[in-house]
Design a protein around this motif. Sequence first.
Motif, PDB file in Angstrom:
ATOM      1  N   VAL A  53       0.862  -1.182   0.000  1.00 15.99           N
ATOM      2  CA  VAL A  53       0.000   0.000   0.000  1.00 15.99           C
ATOM      3  C   VAL A  53       0.899   1.232   0.000  1.00 15.99           C
ATOM      4  O   VAL A  53       1.601   1.511   0.968  1.00 15.99           O
ATOM      5  N   GLY A  54       0.884   1.965  -1.110  1.00  9.98           N
ATOM      6  CA  GLY A  54       1.787   3.098  -1.293  1.00  9.98           C
ATOM      7  C   GLY A  54       2.944   2.690  -2.193  1.00  9.98           C
ATOM      8  O   GLY A  54       3.488   1.594  -2.056  1.00  9.98           O
ATOM      9  N   ALA A  55       3.286   3.569  -3.134  1.00 12.54           N
ATOM     10  CA  ALA A  55       4.338   3.249  -4.105  1.00 12.54           C
ATOM     11  C   ALA A  55       5.569   4.112  -3.897  1.00 12.54           C
ATOM     12  O   ALA A  55       6.237   4.500  -4.846  1.00 12.54           O
ATOM     13  N   GLY A  56       5.865   4.418  -2.641  1.00 13.40           N
ATOM     14  CA  GLY A  56       7.052   5.198  -2.311  1.00 13.40           C
ATOM     15  C   GLY A  56       8.282   4.330  -2.182  1.00 13.40           C
ATOM     16  O   GLY A  56       8.275   3.139  -2.493  1.00 13.40           O
TER      17      GLY A  56
ATOM     18  N   ALA B 104       1.374   7.553 -10.857  1.00 10.89           N
ATOM     19  CA  ALA B 104       2.663   6.941 -11.181  1.00 10.89           C
ATOM     20  C   ALA B 104       3.397   6.628  -9.876  1.00 10.89           C
ATOM     21  O   ALA B 104       3.070   7.167  -8.818  1.00 10.89           O
ATOM     22  N   GLY B 105       4.386   5.744  -9.965  1.00  9.05           N
ATOM     23  CA  GLY B 105       5.117   5.314  -8.784  1.00  9.05           C
ATOM     24  C   GLY B 105       6.158   6.327  -8.332  1.00  9.05           C
ATOM     25  O   GLY B 105       6.603   7.179  -9.094  1.00  9.05           O
ATOM     26  N   GLY B 106       6.574   6.175  -7.081  1.00 11.07           N
ATOM     27  CA  GLY B 106       7.611   7.037  -6.527  1.00 11.07           C
ATOM     28  C   GLY B 106       7.220   7.682  -5.221  1.00 11.07           C
ATOM     29  O   GLY B 106       8.072   8.147  -4.469  1.00 11.07           O
ATOM     30  N   GLY B 107       5.916   7.757  -4.946  1.00 13.97           N
ATOM     31  CA  GLY B 107       5.479   8.352  -3.689  1.00 13.97           C
ATOM     32  C   GLY B 107       5.931   9.793  -3.566  1.00 13.97           C
ATOM     33  O   GLY B 107       5.831  10.579  -4.507  1.00 13.97           O
TER      34      GLY B 107
ATOM     35  N   GLU C 231      14.483   4.696 -12.386  1.00 12.12           N
ATOM     36  CA  GLU C 231      14.763   3.843 -11.223  1.00 12.12           C
ATOM     37  C   GLU C 231      13.495   3.224 -10.654  1.00 12.12           C
ATOM     38  O   GLU C 231      13.539   2.092 -10.145  1.00 12.12           O
ATOM     39  N   VAL C 232      12.376   3.903 -10.748  1.00  9.16           N
ATOM     40  CA  VAL C 232      11.115   3.296 -10.328  1.00  9.16           C
ATOM     41  C   VAL C 232      10.718   2.175 -11.286  1.00  9.16           C
ATOM     42  O   VAL C 232      10.326   1.081 -10.864  1.00  9.16           O
ATOM     43  N   ASP C 233      10.843   2.434 -12.577  1.00  7.22           N
ATOM     44  CA  ASP C 233      10.441   1.432 -13.567  1.00  7.22           C
ATOM     45  C   ASP C 233      11.319   0.189 -13.525  1.00  7.22           C
ATOM     46  O   ASP C 233      10.856  -0.911 -13.864  1.00  7.22           O
ATOM     47  N   THR C 234      12.583   0.342 -13.133  1.00  7.58           N
ATOM     48  CA  THR C 234      13.448  -0.832 -12.988  1.00  7.58           C
ATOM     49  C   THR C 234      12.805  -1.852 -12.061  1.00  7.58           C
ATOM     50  O   THR C 234      12.871  -3.066 -12.310  1.00  7.58           O
ATOM     51  N   ILE C 235      12.154  -1.379 -11.019  1.00  9.17           N
ATOM     52  CA  ILE C 235      11.496  -2.278 -10.063  1.00  9.17           C
ATOM     53  C   ILE C 235      10.132  -2.728 -10.578  1.00  9.17           C
ATOM     54  O   ILE C 235       9.798  -3.921 -10.539  1.00  9.17           O
TER      55      ILE C 235
END
Length: 595
Positions: free
Chosen positions: A114-117, A142-145, A164-168
């Motif tokens: 829960v949360g994309a940080g 989008a991800g990153g929080g 770096e977010v998309d790598t994950i």
Amino acid sequence: MKPTDVKDPEYFHRVVDCQYACPAHTPVPEYIRLIAAQRYTDAYMVNWESNVFPGVLGRTCDRPCEPACRRGRVEEEPVAICRLKRVAADNKADIQDRLPVIPKKKNGKRIALVGAGPASLTVARDLMPLGYNIDLFDEQPAGGGFMRSQIPAFRLPESVLNEEVDTILHMGVVSHFTHYVDSLKALLEQSDYDAVFVGSGAPMGRDLDISGREAADANIHIGINWLASVAFGHVQTVGRRVLVLGGGNTAMDCCRTARRLGGEDVRVVVRSPFEEMKASPWEKEDAQQEGIPIYDNHVPKAFLVEDGKLVGMRFEKVKAVYEDGKRQLIPTGEPPVDMACDDVLVAIGQQNAFPWIERDIGIEFDQWQLPVVDKDTFQSTLPNVFFGGDAAFGPENVITAVAHGHQAAISIDLFCRGESVTQRPPPGVTLVSQKMGIHEWSYDNQIEDDARYRVPHANLDEALSDRSLEVELGFDAETAFHEAQRCLNCDAQTVFTEKLCIECDACLDICPTSCLSFVVNDDEESALRQKLRMPANNPDQAIYVSDNLATGRAMVKDENVCLHCGLCAERCPTAAWDMQQFYYSVSKAGEEVQP
């Protein structure tokens, strides 16, 4: 005192001050050497293993490693560790062939994040290679929080964050963006998740309840919400005269963003003295270089409203008075200070908010409405729910969230395997001699005396006219090399072998800092510290004590002032001193727990 147990992995870890101070314990000297050798991709991967977001952190980290840097004990400023990290990120090659292999056959366990940080993304990065199925939920598109919503693009370009977010995410995480989880109970009851990780951050900015607040509401904005609105394109302009309330990094981001959105008279007003502001020194410096004044010792008393419109604020001037280590802000008695404004950005702190977590599902909350979370395992009082990042213990920073994510991932993996979450896998440790031959060493013991190199900045007029233009330009290869040379290689440890020592004192003669002593041991550490050639008066740094030698004396080294130059080992005729490179890597999910 008992002889120092150098086989304890934590002993030499504490001596590598920069790495020990980093919440994620990134092997700092190792990647700095790789940068000096222009092995940028290798340096990046050393970082990626530990801190997951080298490109992001190379621009935005709070740098707890730098105040700890040993270079700061011999010169005015530490090594520019953070900005060297960026050099690795900016110059690396494609890393796809170095990433963990994600198994096609899954292990049958499902995890909800829960949360994309940074905390949640770190959990995903550690668990995906182990075969977990992971669903990620976040209300943002989008991800990153908060890396995306609260750090302006002029500090962190969107392209760097996305990479770096998309790598994950591309490891196979199933992402549910623009999806607000409004009930943890429903998430647990309606799904077959084996564990849930809450990394929802501290999403609520503190407000200011003073006279005129309600009447001026249209032009008063909570700082973190306003930054998010700017980041996602909902806010394009701001008033000509802007007051920013607060003294932290969020306030610095607000005032610099306001300048780029058209604010001509932008001021920061803070209650505390300038020296005690929570903002990082470099953040304050950057704001001032952009023409933003900081008014300290001003306490807000009222919003001034005329004809239903905000026209200014009134402040009381105070001074800081200290008694028994506590600070009080005492009014000076001077007349109130009125400042005209069109908009006010309130950046006086953040707090957690968990309206979506029911209080009857087994998760206990403390008096501050924070979940009761174990500080080692990150497990809540509901065994299958874990917390990390700002959601666990309140607002911190990116690198702390990453550290939480690594440890929570270990706990989730152990929990899903039916094992105790308190029995943790040990860190990885190596200690290898640096001898290459007679009188030859694998590193240079010449200590560079160069002052810290400055990072170049973009033209000020251009930077202020384009909020997406990155202000810091980063080191070029040559400057990065020279800055890397300032590192003292604190992971090259001085290791002493008693049976080889003939007590000739050659090491004492050549030591440039008088950190070595041969003295009679003492039962009391405080007494032994005073017996040394230079008394070891920093109790926070260890002293290295040998077993008794032939004369009954012991070798005692003050780790606080040792420069790791290797001259003792080079001079020693019997090789009683040896320089051994120490490498410490934090344990990760999936590693075996020792019986």
